[in-house]
Design an enzyme around this catalytic site. Structure first.
Site, PDB file in Angstrom:
ATOM      1  N   GLU A   1       2.190  -9.074   7.552  1.00 28.44           N
ATOM      2  CA  GLU A   1       2.295  -7.613   7.714  1.00 28.44           C
ATOM      3  C   GLU A   1       3.194  -6.980   6.652  1.00 28.44           C
ATOM      4  OE1 GLU A   1       0.544  -5.634   9.949  1.00 28.44           O
ATOM      5  OE2 GLU A   1      -0.490  -7.563  10.109  1.00 28.44           O
TER       6      GLU A   1
ATOM      7  N   ASP B   1      -6.851   2.427 -26.098  1.00 27.61           N
ATOM      8  CA  ASP B   1      -7.245   2.168 -24.717  1.00 27.61           C
ATOM      9  C   ASP B   1      -7.439   3.448 -23.939  1.00 27.61           C
ATOM     10  OD1 ASP B   1      -7.281  -0.544 -24.797  1.00 27.61           O
ATOM     11  OD2 ASP B   1      -5.334  -0.829 -23.857  1.00 27.61           O
TER      12      ASP B   1
ATOM     13  N   PRO C   1       0.811  -1.225   0.000  1.00 28.76           N
ATOM     14  CA  PRO C   1       0.000   0.000   0.000  1.00 28.76           C
ATOM     15  C   PRO C   1       0.843   1.274   0.000  1.00 28.76           C
ATOM     16  CG  PRO C   1      -0.829  -1.566   1.626  1.00 28.76           C
ATOM     17  CD  PRO C   1       0.456  -2.132   1.108  1.00 28.76           C
TER      18      PRO C   1
END
Ligand code: ADE
Length: 256
Positions: A140, A193, A108
């Site tokens: 983790e 795209d 993240p």
């Protein structure tokens, strides 16, 4: 153990992706299904998943440990990851691993992966500077010392937390492999795209012409290529404004 190849990255014919994971099964469907599956089966690109559990030290038998200083969960061990990376170097016969390999971790905290990153990776990978190694984190995360010493790039796929890196890695590989010439149905489809020109794609339609009273826009049925082109271009701008105002603002800046 397989014999190591003697090729340097320049001579290597096929771009290769290595995945270091605790869940190689996660990749089985992915590498055998659809457009991406075809790329791997016709050897436009190679992929090899190594199971991290095979690289735990004999004295320990495991891939993770409790975090120093306390805290929740478990942390993946740097020595296990390094042993697995060494096996990649050995199997792939990489003479200059720092130059021949791009090691990517997903988490993240990483840079949110976007179309520009996909293009950059494509240039490194498909245009043959480097093979790619993806590290799939679980628990983790992984010991910071491995990241400092061996990871070239950390990517996130969005501001949310996944239980492991496997899905994130598959997203990145998928977006990247779409650029391979053999992935494209026709020469234009990648260029058309979303994001390629700073805009997202407009609406598309197929049969039936009438769906629950809704007709396909008449411009698309006109057979007039110029009209169809300008209709599609206008719709791209309209849809970007509606669905991705952030992109639209950027687009307007480039036009003014
Ligand atoms: N691993 C856990 N969460 C992630 C995310 N959002 N992006 C990439 N890898 C992750």
């Amino acid at each position: 153990m397989q014999e190591s190849s003697d090729q340097s990255i320049d001579q290597r014919k096929t771009p290769k992706i290595w995945v270091l994971t605790l869940f190689p099964n996660h990749f089985k469907e992915f590498i055998s299904t659809g457009v991406i599956g075809r790329l791997f089966s016709d050897k436009s690109v190679e992929i090899e998943c190594l199971y991290l559990g095979d690289f735990s030290p004999k004295s320990f038998k495991g891939v993770d440990g409790t975090p120093y200083g306390g805290g929740p969960g478990m942390v993946m061990r740097a020595d296990v990851l390094k042993a697995c990376l060494d096996e990649v170097i050995n199997l792939g016969g990489y003479k200059n691993p720092k130059e021949d390999l791009e090691v990517i971790y997903t988490a993240p905290r990483g840079k949110v992966f976007n179309n520009n990153d996909a293009h950059e990776l494509k240039e490194k990978f498909i245009e043959r500077e480097r093979d790619l190694v993806f590290i799939c984190g679980r628990y983790e995360g992984i010991d910071e010392r491995f990241i400092e010493s061996y990871v070239d790039q950390i990517y996130s796929i969005g501001d949310f937390v996944l239980s492991g890196g496997e899905l994130a890695v598959q997203c990145i590989i998928d977006s990247l492999c779409r650029f391979l010439p053999s992935a494209l149905g026709n020469d234009q489809s990648a260029a058309q795209d979303s994001f390629e020109d700073g805009l997202i794609e407009g609406p598309i339609y197929t049969k039936p012409r009438d769906f629950e009273g809704k007709e396909v826009p008449k411009e698309l049925l006109s057979g007039n290529h110029k009209l169809i082109k300008s209709y599609n271009e206008a719709k791209k701008v309209e849809y970007t404004k509606k669905y991705r105002p952030d992109l639209y603002n950027e687009y307007r800046k480039t036009k003014s």
